[in-house]
Design a protein around this motif. Structure first.
Motif, PDB file in Angstrom:
ATOM      1  N   THR A  20       0.856  -1.184   0.000  1.00  0.00           N
ATOM      2  CA  THR A  20       0.000   0.000   0.000  1.00  0.00           C
ATOM      3  C   THR A  20       0.891   1.233   0.000  1.00  0.00           C
ATOM      4  O   THR A  20       2.088   1.159   0.318  1.00  0.00           O
ATOM      5  CB  THR A  20      -0.927   0.034   1.226  1.00  0.00           C
ATOM      6  OG1 THR A  20      -0.128  -0.012   2.414  1.00  0.00           O
ATOM      7  CG2 THR A  20      -1.900  -1.132   1.204  1.00  0.00           C
ATOM      8  N   GLU A  21       0.303   2.360  -0.350  1.00  0.00           N
ATOM      9  CA  GLU A  21       1.067   3.591  -0.371  1.00  0.00           C
ATOM     10  C   GLU A  21       1.314   4.031   1.069  1.00  0.00           C
ATOM     11  O   GLU A  21       0.374   4.188   1.861  1.00  0.00           O
ATOM     12  CB  GLU A  21       0.302   4.673  -1.131  1.00  0.00           C
ATOM     13  CG  GLU A  21       1.158   5.817  -1.606  1.00  0.00           C
ATOM     14  CD  GLU A  21       0.491   6.658  -2.659  1.00  0.00           C
ATOM     15  OE1 GLU A  21       1.183   7.494  -3.270  1.00  0.00           O
ATOM     16  OE2 GLU A  21      -0.722   6.472  -2.883  1.00  0.00           O
ATOM     17  N   SER A  50       5.666  -0.052   5.677  1.00  0.00           N
ATOM     18  CA  SER A  50       5.645  -1.197   4.763  1.00  0.00           C
ATOM     19  C   SER A  50       6.445  -2.361   5.324  1.00  0.00           C
ATOM     20  O   SER A  50       6.056  -3.527   5.193  1.00  0.00           O
ATOM     21  CB  SER A  50       6.186  -0.781   3.394  1.00  0.00           C
ATOM     22  OG  SER A  50       5.358   0.192   2.808  1.00  0.00           O
ATOM     23  N   GLU A  72       1.744  -4.408  -6.267  1.00  0.00           N
ATOM     24  CA  GLU A  72       1.875  -2.943  -6.192  1.00  0.00           C
ATOM     25  C   GLU A  72       3.283  -2.557  -5.735  1.00  0.00           C
ATOM     26  O   GLU A  72       3.483  -1.680  -4.888  1.00  0.00           O
ATOM     27  CB  GLU A  72       0.809  -2.341  -5.267  1.00  0.00           C
ATOM     28  CG  GLU A  72      -0.609  -2.533  -5.752  1.00  0.00           C
ATOM     29  CD  GLU A  72      -0.875  -1.862  -7.106  1.00  0.00           C
ATOM     30  OE1 GLU A  72      -0.020  -1.097  -7.589  1.00  0.00           O
ATOM     31  OE2 GLU A  72      -1.949  -2.119  -7.685  1.00  0.00           O
ATOM     32  N   TYR A 105       4.688   1.154  -5.170  1.00  0.00           N
ATOM     33  CA  TYR A 105       4.488   1.869  -3.904  1.00  0.00           C
ATOM     34  C   TYR A 105       5.720   1.737  -3.004  1.00  0.00           C
ATOM     35  O   TYR A 105       6.165   2.711  -2.372  1.00  0.00           O
ATOM     36  CB  TYR A 105       3.271   1.317  -3.163  1.00  0.00           C
ATOM     37  CG  TYR A 105       1.941   1.673  -3.754  1.00  0.00           C
ATOM     38  CD1 TYR A 105       1.742   2.885  -4.415  1.00  0.00           C
ATOM     39  CD2 TYR A 105       0.859   0.804  -3.650  1.00  0.00           C
ATOM     40  CE1 TYR A 105       0.507   3.220  -4.958  1.00  0.00           C
ATOM     41  CE2 TYR A 105      -0.389   1.132  -4.185  1.00  0.00           C
ATOM     42  CZ  TYR A 105      -0.547   2.331  -4.835  1.00  0.00           C
ATOM     43  OH  TYR A 105      -1.767   2.660  -5.367  1.00  0.00           O
ATOM     44  N   ARG A 145       8.812   3.633  -4.529  1.00  0.00           N
ATOM     45  CA  ARG A 145       8.756   5.093  -4.401  1.00  0.00           C
ATOM     46  C   ARG A 145       9.117   5.523  -2.982  1.00  0.00           C
ATOM     47  O   ARG A 145       9.702   6.586  -2.782  1.00  0.00           O
ATOM     48  CB  ARG A 145       7.351   5.593  -4.761  1.00  0.00           C
ATOM     49  CG  ARG A 145       7.123   5.723  -6.245  1.00  0.00           C
ATOM     50  CD  ARG A 145       5.988   6.684  -6.545  1.00  0.00           C
ATOM     51  NE  ARG A 145       4.717   6.242  -5.995  1.00  0.00           N
ATOM     52  CZ  ARG A 145       3.888   5.421  -6.606  1.00  0.00           C
ATOM     53  NH1 ARG A 145       4.206   4.944  -7.813  1.00  0.00           N
ATOM     54  NH2 ARG A 145       2.742   5.071  -6.053  1.00  0.00           N
ATOM     55  N   PRO A 199       0.796   7.754 -10.954  1.00  0.00           N
ATOM     56  CA  PRO A 199       1.681   8.585 -10.127  1.00  0.00           C
ATOM     57  C   PRO A 199       2.437   9.659 -10.896  1.00  0.00           C
ATOM     58  O   PRO A 199       2.846  10.658 -10.327  1.00  0.00           O
ATOM     59  CB  PRO A 199       2.649   7.559  -9.514  1.00  0.00           C
ATOM     60  CG  PRO A 199       2.625   6.391 -10.447  1.00  0.00           C
ATOM     61  CD  PRO A 199       1.227   6.341 -10.987  1.00  0.00           C
TER      62      PRO A 199
END
Length: 490
Positions: free
Chosen positions: A60-61, A67, A112, A115, A118, A251
């Motif tokens: 998830t972001e 994380s 994902e 995420y 980044r 994004p």
């Protein structure tokens, strides 16, 4: 690995994952899975993990530390060790994931992945180091590590150029939308005319039927208008705002207003850079960056002109976005008011036919020619299929060609296998065939292609008149292709 019975098609993708996951060779290996949102990547990878007893982690972001806490908790739940995992960094986490495959091949999915990258730009390098060929932890493991993501520009860069993971992956799988024929089967539509109209709105994205429309499929051709009103144009359904969310979720798209305007320009028929610049009242150089970003995100597709170099045109790659810009965005305030959908749709049907359905039909004809047409019908296997403009020096006019199939060059000139006309709402007649014959003569005179075997293809959603049928019967070079043919299995 047995494919779940509830999974529609995806035979190619499931077979590719099966071969990768069950590969008995020693050593941990890396795979990359990408594709636009809503194509079923997560469903596919979760099913693979269930079938092979693997580990799935959906990122998830968030901040890097969060994380790490989440993957520590998820792996603790999966392995149930004597003491829970508390990874201090990603090197520890990746080593723990590699340890899952010490006894047998096991899939490990990080969904994902953009995420995580980044939040921690060093993560790809950490994975590169973990998968170093002579590293003991990698040699002792048969973990099949799968990185998945929907940010196409990022996922495409993972294995390119000087990227840390270049040369490390043993699988690069792109999960694409269903083509027009599979989409018709998925929506349970047997009428080709109806199937193409639905496809022009929602394309081949599986989630748009099951989750977004709650399995609401048009109940026959007469139900199409009502279906549009109760689903795509209904503020109560997720489909109503989906096109806006698709753009917001990318994004790289920071100045959303500019990107929306570029897509609106294309939806309004401005398919060239100059046309888009004129629509936006800007210089062509000012919109070069947003065009490139939209291309990288998989939302805009560039088509080269088959007959003129350096004259590309652009089309919106996601049908729902094209429908939104052509039909919904200009009257958004009205559509947000409950009960206005039917009135708006009645006034928009002509625009739908000209700006959405017609161009989509042309693209389906090109896709069919490239991927499904019998090479014997074309006189060879096409190397590429596109469209373009043929210049007539005598009359100083340009003739648009909807479908142009170029074969594999065997000599000095590549063969022009076929040129075609695609008309959704018009009955094809002898004038259309004569126009194609004239264009073929112009291409012959230009000398760029070998036209000795060029076939003439006439695609129509409305049928063919008697003279066109007689011409096709009299000449083996003329082929009439209707909607049932486009939807017939190869």
């Amino acid at each position: 690995m047995r494919k779940p019975v509830e999974m529609f098609d995806r035979d190619f993708e499931w077979s590719a994952l099966t071969r990768f996951i069950t590969d008995p060779q020693p050593g941990a290996t890396l795979g990359v899975v990408s594709g636009r949102r809503r194509q079923g990547k997560t469903f596919l990878l979760e099913a693979a993990c269930r079938a092979a007893g693997g580990f799935y982690f959906g990122a998830t972001e968030g901040a890097d530390a969060e994380s790490l806490r989440r993957i520590s908790a998820a792996l603790t739940e999966h392995v149930r060790p004597a003491s829970p995992f508390h990874f201090a960094n990603w090197a520890e986490a990746i080593d723990a994931l590699l340890a899952l495959g010490t006894e047998h091949s096991v899939p490990v999915v990080i969904d994902e992945f953009p995420y995580l990258a980044r939040a921690n730009s060093e993560l790809p390098s950490v994975i590169q180091e973990a998968l170093r060929p002579l590293r003991d932890q990698r040699a002792a493991s048969r973990t099949r590590l799968l990185l998945c993501g929907s940010a196409l520009s990022f996922m495409g860069s993972l294995l390119s150029g000087n990227a840390p993971l270049r040369g490390r992956a043993g699988l690069e799988l792109i999960v694409r939308p269903l083509d027009h024929r599979l989409a018709a089967d998925f929506w349970g539509i047997t009428d080709p005319h109806l199937a193409l109209k639905v496809n022009a709105v929602v394309g081949g994205t599986p989630a748009y039927r099951r989750e977004f429309a709650r399995n609401d499929s048009p109940d026959g051709p007469d139900d199409f208008d009502s279906w549009i009103v109760r689903t795509v144009l209904n503020p109560e359904t997720p489909l109503f705002r989906e096109a806006r969310y698709l753009l917001a979720e990318e994004p790289e798209l920071r100045d959303t207003g500019l990107y929306l305007s570029v897509l609106a320009a294309v939806a309004d028929g401005n398919a060239t850079r100059g046309g888009m610049a004129g629509y936006l009242e800007r210089k062509a150089t000012d919109i070069a960056h947003p065009i490139n970003v939209l291309e990288d995100a998989g939302l805009l597709h560039r088509d080269a002109d088959v007959f003129r170099d350096n004259r590309p045109t652009y089309r919106i790659a996601e049908p729902l976005i094209g429908f939104y810009h052509a039909i919904m965005r200009p009257v958004w305030d009205q559509l947000e008011r409950p009960g206005s959908a039917a009135r708006v749709w009645r006034a928009s049907r002509h625009r739908f036919t000209s700006n959405v359905l017609g161009p989509h039909f042309e693209q389906v004809c090109r896709d069919w020619t490239l991927h499904h047409a019998d090479p014997e019908l074309l006189g060879g296997l096409p190397a590429r299929v596109g469209h373009g403009v043929v210049h007539d020096a005598t009359t100083r006019t340009g003739h648009e060609v909807d479908v142009a199939a170029v074969g594999i060059a065997d000599g000095t000139k590549p063969p022009l296998l076929a040129i075609g006309e695609a008309k959704w709402n018009d009955t094809i007649g002898i004038a259309h065939i004569e126009r194609l014959q004239h264009i073929r003569d112009l291409v012959t005179a230009a000398g760029r292609y070998d036209t000795s075997g060029t076939r003439l293809l006439c695609f129509s959603g409305a049928g063919f008149n008697a003279k066109a049928q007689a011409a096709a019967e009299a000449s083996p070079d003329i082929h009439l292709i209707d909607l049932p043919t486009l939807y017939r299995p190869s």
